[in-house]
Design a protein around this motif. Structure first.
Motif: not given
Length: 79
Positions: A44-53, A12-23
């Motif tokens: 990982g790059e997904r972590d950095i992208e989540a931070a940026r978002r 499923k799509v969830c705003s809490c899963r990186k790279p989404a910034p939900g959490m």
């Protein structure tokens, strides 16, 4: 999303899963945190992208000694 997950409820799509910034956004709101004083260390790059978002600074940890890495990227905390 977690395509191909072995457990169907995780596909499923969830705003809490990186790279989404939900959490990160939830934590900022819940604890009243100042984005300008927050940061994220990730491996990982997904972590950095989540931070940026989320509007916070992200640091990509390449491995090794975490304490040494932190001391290199963050300024000393003044009392």
């Amino acid at each position: 999303p977690l395509p191909g997950a072995a457990v169907s409820r995780y596909v499923k799509v969830c705003s809490c899963r990186k790279p989404a910034p939900g959490m990160i956004l939830k934590a900022l709101a819940k604890y009243g945190l100042d984005r300008n004083r927050c940061f994220l260390f990730g491996d990982g790059e997904r972590d950095i992208e989540a931070a940026r978002r989320a509007g916070i600074q992200g640091f990509l940890f390449p491995g090794g000694n975490l304490d040494t890495f932190i001391r290199k990227v963050l300024p000393p905390i003044k009392d």
